[in-house]
Every structure is written in structure tokens, then in C-alpha cells.
Enzyme design. Sequence first.
Site, PDB file in Angstrom:
ATOM      1  N   HIS A  38      58.656  19.481  59.101  1.00  0.00           N
ATOM      2  CA  HIS A  38      57.882  19.831  57.481  1.00  0.00           C
ATOM      3  C   HIS A  38      56.361  20.119  57.624  1.00  0.00           C
ATOM      4  O   HIS A  38      55.906  20.107  56.670  1.00  0.00           O
ATOM      5  CB  HIS A  38      58.477  18.501  56.751  1.00  0.00           C
ATOM      6  CG  HIS A  38      59.971  18.357  57.124  1.00  0.00           C
ATOM      7  ND1 HIS A  38      61.046  19.004  56.495  1.00  0.00           N
ATOM      8  CD2 HIS A  38      60.539  17.440  57.559  1.00  0.00           C
ATOM      9  CE1 HIS A  38      61.888  18.493  56.445  1.00  0.00           C
ATOM     10  NE2 HIS A  38      61.491  17.566  57.030  1.00  0.00           N
ATOM     11  N   SER A  56      33.571  38.857  60.454  1.00  0.00           N
ATOM     12  CA  SER A  56      33.593  39.465  59.670  1.00  0.00           C
ATOM     13  C   SER A  56      32.873  40.400  59.012  1.00  0.00           C
ATOM     14  O   SER A  56      31.518  39.832  59.908  1.00  0.00           O
ATOM     15  CB  SER A  56      33.901  38.594  58.086  1.00  0.00           C
ATOM     16  OG  SER A  56      33.113  39.001  57.221  1.00  0.00           O
ATOM     17  N   LYS A  68      32.366  33.372  60.467  1.00  0.00           N
ATOM     18  CA  LYS A  68      34.004  33.916  60.893  1.00  0.00           C
ATOM     19  C   LYS A  68      34.133  34.368  62.103  1.00  0.00           C
ATOM     20  O   LYS A  68      33.017  35.050  63.295  1.00  0.00           O
ATOM     21  CB  LYS A  68      34.380  34.789  59.890  1.00  0.00           C
ATOM     22  CG  LYS A  68      34.595  34.830  58.201  1.00  0.00           C
ATOM     23  CD  LYS A  68      35.427  33.738  58.174  1.00  0.00           C
ATOM     24  CE  LYS A  68      36.540  34.263  58.256  1.00  0.00           C
ATOM     25  NZ  LYS A  68      37.208  34.334  57.118  1.00  0.00           N
ATOM     26  N   GLU A  86      47.815  37.406  64.663  1.00  0.00           N
ATOM     27  CA  GLU A  86      47.950  37.696  62.709  1.00  0.00           C
ATOM     28  C   GLU A  86      48.326  38.596  63.085  1.00  0.00           C
ATOM     29  O   GLU A  86      49.167  39.649  62.854  1.00  0.00           O
ATOM     30  CB  GLU A  86      46.725  37.890  61.875  1.00  0.00           C
ATOM     31  CG  GLU A  86      46.145  36.519  62.019  1.00  0.00           C
ATOM     32  CD  GLU A  86      44.515  36.688  60.593  1.00  0.00           C
ATOM     33  OE1 GLU A  86      44.679  37.177  60.017  1.00  0.00           O
ATOM     34  OE2 GLU A  86      43.915  36.076  61.489  1.00  0.00           O
ATOM     35  N   TYR A  95      79.115  62.805  68.423  1.00  0.00           N
ATOM     36  CA  TYR A  95      77.444  63.432  68.767  1.00  0.00           C
ATOM     37  C   TYR A  95      77.328  63.214  66.914  1.00  0.00           C
ATOM     38  O   TYR A  95      77.798  64.807  66.027  1.00  0.00           O
ATOM     39  CB  TYR A  95      76.450  64.451  69.695  1.00  0.00           C
ATOM     40  CG  TYR A  95      75.072  63.801  69.436  1.00  0.00           C
ATOM     41  CD1 TYR A  95      74.281  63.567  69.611  1.00  0.00           C
ATOM     42  CD2 TYR A  95      74.887  65.670  68.280  1.00  0.00           C
ATOM     43  CE1 TYR A  95      72.908  63.151  69.286  1.00  0.00           C
ATOM     44  CE2 TYR A  95      73.317  65.421  68.250  1.00  0.00           C
ATOM     45  CZ  TYR A  95      73.008  64.460  68.597  1.00  0.00           C
ATOM     46  OH  TYR A  95      71.691  64.795  68.018  1.00  0.00           O
TER      47      TYR A  95
HETATM   48  N1  ARG Z   1      67.127  66.134  70.512  1.00  0.00           N
HETATM   49  C1  ARG Z   1      68.667  65.574  70.549  1.00  0.00           C
HETATM   50  C2  ARG Z   1      68.192  64.277  70.063  1.00  0.00           C
HETATM   51  O1  ARG Z   1      67.570  63.365  70.593  1.00  0.00           O
HETATM   52  C3  ARG Z   1      69.332  66.331  71.519  1.00  0.00           C
HETATM   53  C4  ARG Z   1      70.604  66.460  70.615  1.00  0.00           C
HETATM   54  C5  ARG Z   1      71.046  67.531  70.711  1.00  0.00           C
HETATM   55  N2  ARG Z   1      72.326  67.663  70.500  1.00  0.00           N
HETATM   56  C6  ARG Z   1      72.723  68.654  70.567  1.00  0.00           C
HETATM   57  N3  ARG Z   1      73.961  68.974  69.719  1.00  0.00           N
HETATM   58  N4  ARG Z   1      72.461  68.624  68.305  1.00  0.00           N
HETATM   59  O2  ARG Z   1      70.239  63.646  69.671  1.00  0.00           O
END
Ligand code: ARG
Length: 476
Positions: A157, A278, A284, A291, A318
Amino acid sequence: MSKAMWGGRFSKSTDEMINEFQASISFDKRMYHEDIAGSIAHATMLAKCGILSEKDKDAIVKGLKDILKEIEDGTFDFSVDLEDIHMNIEKRLTEAIGEAGGRLHTARSRNDQVALDTHMYVRKEIVAVEGEILNLQEALREAAEKYKDVIMPGYTHLQRAQPILFGHHLLAYFSMLARDFARFEGVYQRADILPLGAGALAGTTFPIDRQMVQQMLHFESIYNNSLDAVSDRDYILEFLSAASILMVHLSRLSEETILWCTREFHFIELDDAHCTGSSMMPQKKNPDVSELVRGKTGRVIGHLMAMLATVKGLPLAYNKDLQEDKEGIFDAIDTVKFSLAVYAELIRGMKVHEDVMKRAVTEDFSNATDLADYLVKKGMPFREAHAVSGTAVHQCIEQGKYLEDMTMEEYKALSPLFDNDVYDAIRAETCVKNRNSFGGTSYQQVEMQLKAAKELLTAEHKAQEANADKQIHIEA
Ligand code: ARG
């Protein structure tokens, strides 16, 4: 017609602002080495599988090495119009070697390519982060050794609780960093898996040899699901999570460092070279490093939150959202490495005010538990002893003195079990020495911790070196 590398089905070029918005070259160029190493492995494999001629492969490998040299010499011209590092390099290659350059991307997509580059980059940077963790652990161990006999108040504490060794306190941080090291080892394992060969999402129609690429690029395993290979960002989330926990540890150390430097505590003094002044107040000397490290912790935690939120709603496989994985982890890598490095310096340069720490223990009641334990060892139940010790503290506070100052008569009046040996039992050194349970603060236990720390450092060094040996280095 669009001039983009994927421009075939487009009748217009990309809007300039859109181009700039979607480009990642400003930050993903730092993966150039991984991109080139990956492409050399890919081309070599394509040739071995009869998908690319030996002649084309040789031209590609030589062309890529020339590009590596251009990038390292600073003469490579990165273009936003080419979006990212992958297309910047491929375009330059084709410019330099002609048609063969256009064959490099056979059986590959940028989706598995970017995943490969990022895996390799994260793997490499984990080795660097581990090196910095080791350096700080070493600095903490040295300081713990140097100050192993220095007694300070331990706190709960933020109130003085029981006397401990300063070395014991420092070694607590050593242990925290040991867990951080182990966590990064775990992240390394999850990053050490080959995505290349997954194609855009579903694999490829070409008879590629993923095992060959795995061996060339030193991957422990291969993604066995192509969708997972191109959409997995767990290793990035894990890196950011390990980095966040590590920064939280440094932030706690910072908070203590800042407190200890105050005139109120005055337990330590940081080296002049590690502090700033400072612009207005001439007296200071500010602990800015601590920090800032405490401040930067928020930023690394922020990167983790951002990445979790990015991945949260994503369908397979993707999606361009995933490009957002890089800036956060790159910044986290830089921040963590820098913070660890400056902290090691800070610890090595700090001076300890042993007398002030000691006074904080002796001119207070940190030995009240020991007074109770003394009675327990003479047969009194702990709960009762706790009450007697509490009464003694109360009397002392009223009379403006400490437990050491009470007379034998005063002690006897509280309990006939008290004897002259009580004065030794409540000395700070005795309080420390007697906490000899495993992992406790006694001189002997801290000595054992120091020895264990040395052994752990040796093991960690070995693990880090083994990872370092697995990195791919292409000579330009
Ligand atoms: N610059 C893209 C990334 O970092 C690479 C992959 C892009 N792929 C695509 N199908 N647009 O994700």
C-alpha cells in the site's frame, strides 16, 4: 490502361490521393532484406522444381542482390506509386534484368509474400529484443550483487511494511524480465512457421516444394492450411501482448525509480548524464527517462488494442485491413528495444543512498511483525502476539519513539515473555536475516537468487544465440 503492376483489368490509373492512402512503402520498406531473402529462396525453389529456368533464376538472384546493395547504399528510389516493398523491388528487378524479373512472382501472391516477410522480420527482431532483455537483466543482477547488503523498507500500500534487501527488490524485476524473455521465446515459436506457398489464399497450381523453402529460410514448420497462412496475425498479437506486459514491468520500475529520486524518498540518485533540467527552475533534475518509459507503455498497449480491434471482425482470408499490422508492431519493436537499452544504462549509473534507506527502516515500525514473531517463538498464539505488538507500536507513537527505544519494564508490562534478547530480534539486520524461507529476503536467500540468476542468464543467452544462428543473412 492503368500503369499499375496489376493494371490489366483497369481502364484508369488509381486516383493520386487513393494511391497515397493505400501505399505502405513508407513503413514496409524496412522489410527489404526479408523480401529479398524470401524472393531468392522462392526463385531457387521454382528452378529446382522446373518451373523457372536456371538461367532466369541466376539472373533473378543476381538482380535481387544488386537491389539489396542499392537499398543499403541508399541509392534505391522507393516509389509510392508502386505501393509497397514487394512491388518496388519486383519492378526494379524487371527494369534491370528484363523478362526474367516478370517470372519471379510465379506461384506466389503478395498475400503469402507479405506474410513471409513479416514472419521473418518479427523473428529477427525477437532476437534483438531478447538481447536487450538480457542486457537489462544483467544490469539488474549486477546492481543486486553490488547492493546485496543494503537494507530498505519493503512496502505494501506504499506504506512501510517489513525490512528487505535492496538486492531482493531488484531481483524481483529480474524475475519479471525472465518471464518476459520466456514469453518472447514463445512468440518466436509461433512466428517460426512458413506461410509462403499458400498463394493468394488457396495454394497454387504449380508443383512447388514448400519444404525446400522451409529449409532455405530456416523455418521450424509450415502452415498446413493456406487460408490460415495468409490471414494469421496471431504472432503479431502475441508479440504486442508480450511487449505490452514487458512495458508494464518497465513502467512499474519507472514509477519506483521516480519515487525513489524524489526529495521525499531520496533513496537513489540517477546519473547527471541520464537526467534533464528545467528551462525555468534552476534546481531541477528530472528523471525524464523513467517518465518517458512509463509514458511509452501506453503507446505499446495501444498498438495491441489497435491490432486486436483490426483482426476482430475480419473474414478469411487476406483483407487490406491486415496492412495495418505493421506500423504498430514496428513502433512497438523500436520502443521496447530503446526502453530496455536506456533502462540498463540508468540502472548501471544509479547511486544508492544506503543511509537514507536504512533510516527509513530504523526510524519506523517495519519491525513490528518481528516483534510479534518473537512472542510466537516463545509460545504465544500469533493473533495475540499481533495485538501485543500493535499495542507496543501505539504506545511508541504516543510517546514519539520506536520499538527499539522501549525499556524492558515497558516490554514486561505488555507480556512477561519479553526478555533482553528482544532488542536483537527487532534489529533491521536480524529481521532480514531471519526471513530465510525459500524465496525470502534473507542474505542467504538473496545469495541463492543471485546464483540462480546467473545460471538463468547463461541459459537465456544460449537460447538467444540459437535463435540468432537461425537468421537469414544475404550478402549483397
Ligand atoms: N502491402 C500489403 C500489406 O502489407 C501487401 C499485400 C497486399 N495484397 C493485396 N492483395 N492487396 O498487407
